[in-house]
Scaffold this active site. Sequence first.
Site, short mmCIF file in Angstrom:
data_model
loop_
_atom_site.label_atom_id
_atom_site.label_comp_id
_atom_site.label_asym_id
_atom_site.label_seq_id
_atom_site.Cartn_x
_atom_site.Cartn_y
_atom_site.Cartn_z
N TYR A 146 0.82 -1.21 0.00
CA TYR A 146 0.00 0.00 0.00
C TYR A 146 0.85 1.27 0.00
O TYR A 146 0.35 2.35 -0.26
CB TYR A 146 -0.93 0.02 1.23
CG TYR A 146 -1.94 -1.11 1.27
CD1 TYR A 146 -2.13 -1.94 0.18
CD2 TYR A 146 -2.69 -1.35 2.41
CE1 TYR A 146 -3.04 -2.99 0.23
CE2 TYR A 146 -3.61 -2.40 2.46
CZ TYR A 146 -3.77 -3.22 1.36
OH TYR A 146 -4.67 -4.25 1.41
N LYS A 195 4.22 -15.33 2.51
CA LYS A 195 4.10 -16.10 1.28
C LYS A 195 5.52 -16.40 0.82
O LYS A 195 5.95 -16.02 -0.29
CB LYS A 195 3.30 -15.26 0.25
CG LYS A 195 2.89 -16.01 -0.98
CD LYS A 195 1.79 -17.02 -0.75
CE LYS A 195 1.49 -17.76 -2.05
NZ LYS A 195 0.64 -18.94 -1.84
N ASP A 227 -2.24 -18.25 2.40
CA ASP A 227 -3.43 -18.94 1.89
C ASP A 227 -3.89 -20.00 2.88
O ASP A 227 -5.08 -20.16 3.14
CB ASP A 227 -3.18 -19.54 0.49
CG ASP A 227 -1.77 -20.09 0.32
OD1 ASP A 227 -0.95 -19.91 1.23
OD2 ASP A 227 -1.49 -20.69 -0.73
N ASP A 251 -4.61 -6.80 6.39
CA ASP A 251 -5.84 -6.10 6.04
C ASP A 251 -6.95 -7.12 5.76
O ASP A 251 -8.07 -7.04 6.30
CB ASP A 251 -5.56 -5.24 4.79
CG ASP A 251 -6.71 -4.33 4.43
OD1 ASP A 251 -7.67 -4.24 5.22
OD2 ASP A 251 -6.65 -3.70 3.36
N ASP A 255 -10.14 -8.67 8.64
CA ASP A 255 -11.58 -8.59 8.37
C ASP A 255 -12.21 -9.98 8.45
O ASP A 255 -13.32 -10.14 8.97
CB ASP A 255 -11.86 -7.99 6.98
CG ASP A 255 -12.03 -6.48 7.06
OD1 ASP A 255 -11.68 -5.91 8.12
OD2 ASP A 255 -12.49 -5.88 6.09
#
Length: 360
Positions: A146, A195, A227, A251, A255
């Site tokens: 980001y 990852k 994942d 992020d 959620d």
Amino acid sequence: MTLNIGVIAGDGIGPEVVREAKKVLDASAAKNGFEINYTEIWMGGCSIDKFGEPLTDEAIALAKASDAVLMGSIGGNTATSPWYRLPPEKRPEAGLLKIRKALNLFANLRPSLLYDELKAACPLRAETAEKGFDFIIMRELTGGLYFGERSTKEVDGVMTAVDTLTYNENEIRRAAVKAFEIARKRRKKVTSVDKANVLDSSRLWRKVVMEVAEDYPGVELEHMLVDNCAMQIVKDPAQFDVVLTENMFGDILSDEAAEITGSIGMLSSASLNDTKFGLYEPSGGSAPDIAGKNIANPIATILSAAMMLRFTFDLDEAADQIENAVKQVLKEGFRTGDIMSEGCKKVNTDEMGSLIAERL
Ligand code: NAD
């Protein structure tokens, strides 16, 4: 001991829920023998109305001079409020981005806790919900995809967009240190999510996290690919204690972790820098649809205040008392409208605050 707490009541339900969190903090101070000095700080739409901007330099200075900041929420109805006819840098949310930057808040903490009494609201399989879960996602907040360089341009006649994911070892190290410090106060396990089978940034992430782990021999470290983690959160969330991860993975996972509790109005959050300072706030927004009606759920803000006692002031016992009082009130069947279920007693915002304060 005197706690210097900056208070951003903010907009919408913010002032109502912050009032209840202060009520509980005051009761905790009386019980545990500490003093609190509150400083009012203006931010968001209310600051636009008063000073013409969402966060003044004076407000930043007041926040910096505080040991910690307790915040309600900011913003209004984005479709109808005149605040959203202003240019983006003058809108309420610009204040939030500005304060995070000014205070160097690089770590974001979001607990995901399933209360026994609210298990029916959990969307997971009954046997998974029955086991319960209580973990925290610690997300790096100021680096990664980001904040990397980005561009969209034509390359050989084809429109091409590029985002870059950059982390240096210092950014990773300070986030990892926070996660291990927090795990030390909990069940002493860090799951570092990356990852590393694909990304260089993840391989560096893993290497630095392993170096930091050497300084915390009492804390177990495991690594998990993102994942798999997304899957494990819905399959077996009870396995997690502190989940440490980079900005974008955090992020998304935070959620997911909020959603499985089934009650976002109960979730606290904290943003931390490399001192003991933290900005503590509920995970939800300013809920303009119910503002001023004394029906908002103040528990997320009250639990944010408990996090503040634990992580900024090391008042773990006082924090435990607040968390236990919340559990007790739920056990006795008191509910605000958002978490109401059959057979429970409906209470309004200030009744809920008083019930919790009385049970400390
Ligand atoms: P929201 O979280 O404010 O509301 C979503 C829904 O949840 C609404 O129906 C609301 O009534 C309900 N809700 C939220 N908190 C509640 C509580 N404590 N008790 C009972 N019900 C609750 O999200 P939104 O409507 O998308 O955003 C409203 C405003 O809040 C916007 O201006 C947005 O930018 C702002 N916002 C601020 C923050 C922050 O201050 N950090 C975070 C998110 C959104």
